[in-house]
Design a protein around this motif. Sequence first.
Motif, PDB file in Angstrom:
ATOM      1  N   LEU A 233       0.851  -1.182   0.000  1.00  0.00           N
ATOM      2  CA  LEU A 233       0.000   0.000   0.000  1.00  0.00           C
ATOM      3  C   LEU A 233       0.892   1.239   0.000  1.00  0.00           C
ATOM      4  O   LEU A 233       1.802   1.349   0.830  1.00  0.00           O
ATOM      5  CB  LEU A 233      -0.914   0.008   1.228  1.00  0.00           C
ATOM      6  CG  LEU A 233      -1.745  -1.265   1.455  1.00  0.00           C
ATOM      7  CD1 LEU A 233      -2.599  -1.121   2.707  1.00  0.00           C
ATOM      8  CD2 LEU A 233      -2.620  -1.570   0.236  1.00  0.00           C
ATOM      9  N   TYR A 234       0.622   2.179  -0.903  1.00  0.00           N
ATOM     10  CA  TYR A 234       1.408   3.397  -1.037  1.00  0.00           C
ATOM     11  C   TYR A 234       0.502   4.612  -0.809  1.00  0.00           C
ATOM     12  O   TYR A 234      -0.695   4.588  -1.103  1.00  0.00           O
ATOM     13  CB  TYR A 234       2.065   3.481  -2.419  1.00  0.00           C
ATOM     14  CG  TYR A 234       2.896   2.273  -2.772  1.00  0.00           C
ATOM     15  CD1 TYR A 234       4.125   2.074  -2.174  1.00  0.00           C
ATOM     16  CD2 TYR A 234       2.431   1.338  -3.693  1.00  0.00           C
ATOM     17  CE1 TYR A 234       4.889   0.958  -2.491  1.00  0.00           C
ATOM     18  CE2 TYR A 234       3.178   0.225  -4.007  1.00  0.00           C
ATOM     19  CZ  TYR A 234       4.416   0.037  -3.404  1.00  0.00           C
ATOM     20  OH  TYR A 234       5.166  -1.058  -3.703  1.00  0.00           O
ATOM     21  N   GLY A 235       1.099   5.653  -0.331  1.00  0.00           N
ATOM     22  CA  GLY A 235       0.347   6.888  -0.074  1.00  0.00           C
ATOM     23  C   GLY A 235       0.179   7.105   1.417  1.00  0.00           C
ATOM     24  O   GLY A 235       0.929   6.568   2.258  1.00  0.00           O
ATOM     25  N   GLU A 236      -0.775   7.913   1.777  1.00  0.00           N
ATOM     26  CA  GLU A 236      -1.012   8.226   3.178  1.00  0.00           C
ATOM     27  C   GLU A 236      -1.447   6.978   3.928  1.00  0.00           C
ATOM     28  O   GLU A 236      -2.311   6.215   3.460  1.00  0.00           O
ATOM     29  CB  GLU A 236      -2.084   9.304   3.288  1.00  0.00           C
ATOM     30  CG  GLU A 236      -2.346   9.747   4.711  1.00  0.00           C
ATOM     31  CD  GLU A 236      -3.412  10.833   4.785  1.00  0.00           C
ATOM     32  OE1 GLU A 236      -3.786  11.219   5.897  1.00  0.00           O
ATOM     33  OE2 GLU A 236      -3.868  11.285   3.709  1.00  0.00           O
ATOM     34  N   VAL A 237      -0.829   6.773   5.075  1.00  0.00           N
ATOM     35  CA  VAL A 237      -1.141   5.607   5.887  1.00  0.00           C
ATOM     36  C   VAL A 237      -2.575   5.705   6.374  1.00  0.00           C
ATOM     37  O   VAL A 237      -3.000   6.719   6.950  1.00  0.00           O
ATOM     38  CB  VAL A 237      -0.167   5.481   7.079  1.00  0.00           C
ATOM     39  CG1 VAL A 237      -0.554   4.300   7.967  1.00  0.00           C
ATOM     40  CG2 VAL A 237       1.247   5.343   6.575  1.00  0.00           C
ATOM     41  N   GLY A 238      -3.351   4.639   6.129  1.00  0.00           N
ATOM     42  CA  GLY A 238      -4.742   4.609   6.520  1.00  0.00           C
ATOM     43  C   GLY A 238      -5.686   4.900   5.385  1.00  0.00           C
ATOM     44  O   GLY A 238      -6.903   4.656   5.515  1.00  0.00           O
ATOM     45  N   ALA A 239      -5.169   5.431   4.271  1.00  0.00           N
ATOM     46  CA  ALA A 239      -6.047   5.691   3.138  1.00  0.00           C
ATOM     47  C   ALA A 239      -6.527   4.394   2.501  1.00  0.00           C
ATOM     48  O   ALA A 239      -7.625   4.337   1.947  1.00  0.00           O
ATOM     49  CB  ALA A 239      -5.328   6.560   2.104  1.00  0.00           C
ATOM     50  N   LEU A 240      -5.700   3.362   2.543  1.00  0.00           N
ATOM     51  CA  LEU A 240      -6.052   2.052   2.008  1.00  0.00           C
ATOM     52  C   LEU A 240      -5.932   1.016   3.118  1.00  0.00           C
ATOM     53  O   LEU A 240      -5.006   1.073   3.939  1.00  0.00           O
ATOM     54  CB  LEU A 240      -5.136   1.664   0.841  1.00  0.00           C
ATOM     55  CG  LEU A 240      -5.203   2.529  -0.420  1.00  0.00           C
ATOM     56  CD1 LEU A 240      -4.156   2.084  -1.427  1.00  0.00           C
ATOM     57  CD2 LEU A 240      -6.604   2.474  -1.034  1.00  0.00           C
ATOM     58  N   THR A 241      -6.849   0.056   3.133  1.00  0.00           N
ATOM     59  CA  THR A 241      -6.812  -1.037   4.103  1.00  0.00           C
ATOM     60  C   THR A 241      -7.060  -2.345   3.377  1.00  0.00           C
ATOM     61  O   THR A 241      -7.622  -2.375   2.268  1.00  0.00           O
ATOM     62  CB  THR A 241      -7.869  -0.848   5.199  1.00  0.00           C
ATOM     63  OG1 THR A 241      -9.172  -0.767   4.587  1.00  0.00           O
ATOM     64  CG2 THR A 241      -7.589   0.404   6.015  1.00  0.00           C
TER      65      THR A 241
END
Length: 876
Positions: A233-241
């Motif tokens: 998962l890339y980007g802001e932590v928590g944006a994708l789960t």
Amino acid sequence: MARNTIIPDVAERMLRWPLGLTRAGMVAERLTRAFWPFVSVILATLAALMFGLQDSLSLEIGWAASVLTILATLTTLILGIRRFRWPSQAEALDRLDRTLPGRPITAILDQQAIGAGDAESRAVWNAHVARMAERAARARAVEPDLKISKRDPYALRYVAVLAFVMALIFGSVWRVASVTDLAPGASGPYAGGPTWEGWVEPPVYTGKPSIYLADITQDSLPVSAGSRITLRLYGEVGALTVAETVSGRTEEITSAADPSQDFTVTQSGTVSVDGPGGRSWQIEMVPDAPPTVNPDGEVERGVNGEMRLPFAAQDDYGVVGGTARIELDLAAVDRRYGQAIDPEPQGPILLDLPLPISGDRRDYAEVLIENLAQHPWATFPVKVTLTAEDAADQTGSADPLPMILPGRRFFDPLANALIEQRRDLLWNRANARRVAQVLRAVSYKPDEIFDSSTTYLMLRVAIRRLEMGVEYGQLSTERRDEIAQALWDIATLIEDGRLSDALERLRQAQDRLAEAIEQGATDEEIAELMDELREAMQEYMRQLAEQSQQDGDQQAQNENMQEITGDQLQEMLNRLQELMEQGRTAEAQQLLEQLRQMMENMQVTQGQQGQGQQSPGQQAMNDLAETLRQQQGLNDDTFQDLQEQFGEQGQQQQGQRGQQQQGQQGQEGQNGQQGEGQMGPDGQQPGQEGQNGQGQQQGQGQGQGQQGSQPGQGLADRQLALRDELNRQSQNLPGAGAPGGDAARDALDRAGRAMEGAEEALREEDFAGALDNQAEAMEALREGMRELGRELAQQQQQQAGQQGEAFGQNESRNQRDPLGRDSGANGRIGTDEQLLQGEDVYRRARELLDEIRRRSSDQSRPDVELDYLKRLLDRF
């Protein structure tokens, strides 16, 4: 004495460059010693960033590593600044002056303290200064001492430099910029928002490729059991789960927003990436079926008692191993006599199932071959359980197979009795007293039972050891096994026999065959006994032929004597075997009795053409066979000399061995001059013209070899004699003008040229080159003999009504190669025998191949041997 601090103009012009370079070297030296920790930290940090280490670390660990790196950089920089001092001109002059004899720079800077007002004293001083100036003019810059091993005993600076160089080669300078992603509010590499990627990696043993989840468009995805799913998962932590139900995990579950997640598929379920641009898949797990294995036919028993168990194994991805577990079926044992008591505890027999050397292991059939004839359970009821294993450590077993564990059959009554008592002894040591009594009863009258005193004495020793163990209570497992092995050896010695008399051996073979007919032996046992009978009959006929040749004209020929040829005898043997295979035992016994009486009353008569009056074709074939045999012996001697050349034997032993072998060759040549009808030690009749010529030339070669001073000269002389003899044989070769005869002559010409090359190589002590030429010569000889044999066979077919001698081929069959095997047809080096009968041929082939590979990897062996082993590996 006073000293100036200002360098005179003349001296300054002379020392400008050496002084400047020395001072620059001192600067580099002090910079290196002060700032090497700082530079090492910088290089190590750059290497880590260029390799992208910051991208694989979590945010917390990345920040901690950044702080530690900054602290280390500042600390080493401050310490370096504090340690560094700029070198002065005086320090540079002093270092430069120390490298010159007499320290002339110091002398130039000195001032005259006494006698400065005296003109003569002043002149002397000026002369001294001028002399020192000349020396100072020869000054050279001092090299700096950049070694800091005492300050860096663990060579950390080299580690940093190596990491930096590797990063330049395999890393990327552009990845250094990604360190800014650790800063708060950094946008990251994906400006369009968070993103993800994932893979499905099936188990290696399946051979299936990895699946990139971003390319999968359908909702349902079949996946092999045990596959590993990896998500990033890339980007802001928590944006994708990530949410999944395929791993069945209940403990140690990581956060759903963890940037790096991986798990193993153990059941069907769903895998989804929730958030912007997320996806969901329905995972259908394809289970890995356990392997199956089953018997694939009836269990067969070989001639020597080996077990042949065919089986078939299957697995969806391939079988990697298997075992056969053999256990005693005590309920099916006939509990009488020695088996009336319970057996001693003994573990099951575990055998590895063979695997195919090449090919597909998902579905294959093989045969488990193992000789358990000497096992205590041989000839007893057992249960065999086959088990197969796959790469996923799953096992599959077949139903227990009841069978009689195969063992060797003994047709001699005495040998069979010994084996029965051995079986009772191995069943339980409580039978030892009874076994000793039975053995004593069996051997009560040895003159009527034993054909050899050796077997009787061996049995008496075994009985005495058994009785002593019973009497003193010392019949241990080791002693019991030794006595059992002795009984086995005695029984096999009695069964096989070692009789030297041909007639007795023939009678024994006939008796064993008659006993086998009565007991209903198998086809394999009948075939083995028939081969033994044929060999005994050929040996008996050969001795009769020798006796008839020795008697000569002293025996009167009976005109009313009935004659029988070798072809007729062979027809009788084939008819006998056919009757036994058809189960017509009465007719087989009657024919065997007729054959027995015929052989005992047989006399071998001479035909109109005597032994010494062979046809030209037979004479040529015999001469070529003898030449080929001697060329093979010379090839063996050359190879031994090649080994001695590499130091395996001493030079003195090499010379002695060469003289002995030449003496033996000369003796063979003398044997060729003996009268007709006498057989040589190799089974041939050397009283032939070609062999006499070879013997004389061998004698000449021997004399020349002894006069030579080099070890290869004797072998070269022997090679020359063989070439001359081959030229003589080629000139007298029959079949001129025929295609086969011309082809044979061409092959012999090639053999002669190869012999000539071998002779030249031997005289130059190039043993490796000689071996190659000798191998070419032998191959050409064999080809020539094959062509000549075909031509002679065609001529014999065209001559109707003419028959050869009854056993004309016995001479070539009685020849033995250096390994003790019967030589092939037409003088071919090798054997027509089926080697490894009753053995696991594939397992033996694997063992030989492994041994060749092991020896080829031993670099301490001679180069010629390594080359030979490499050629074997390339060929097979």
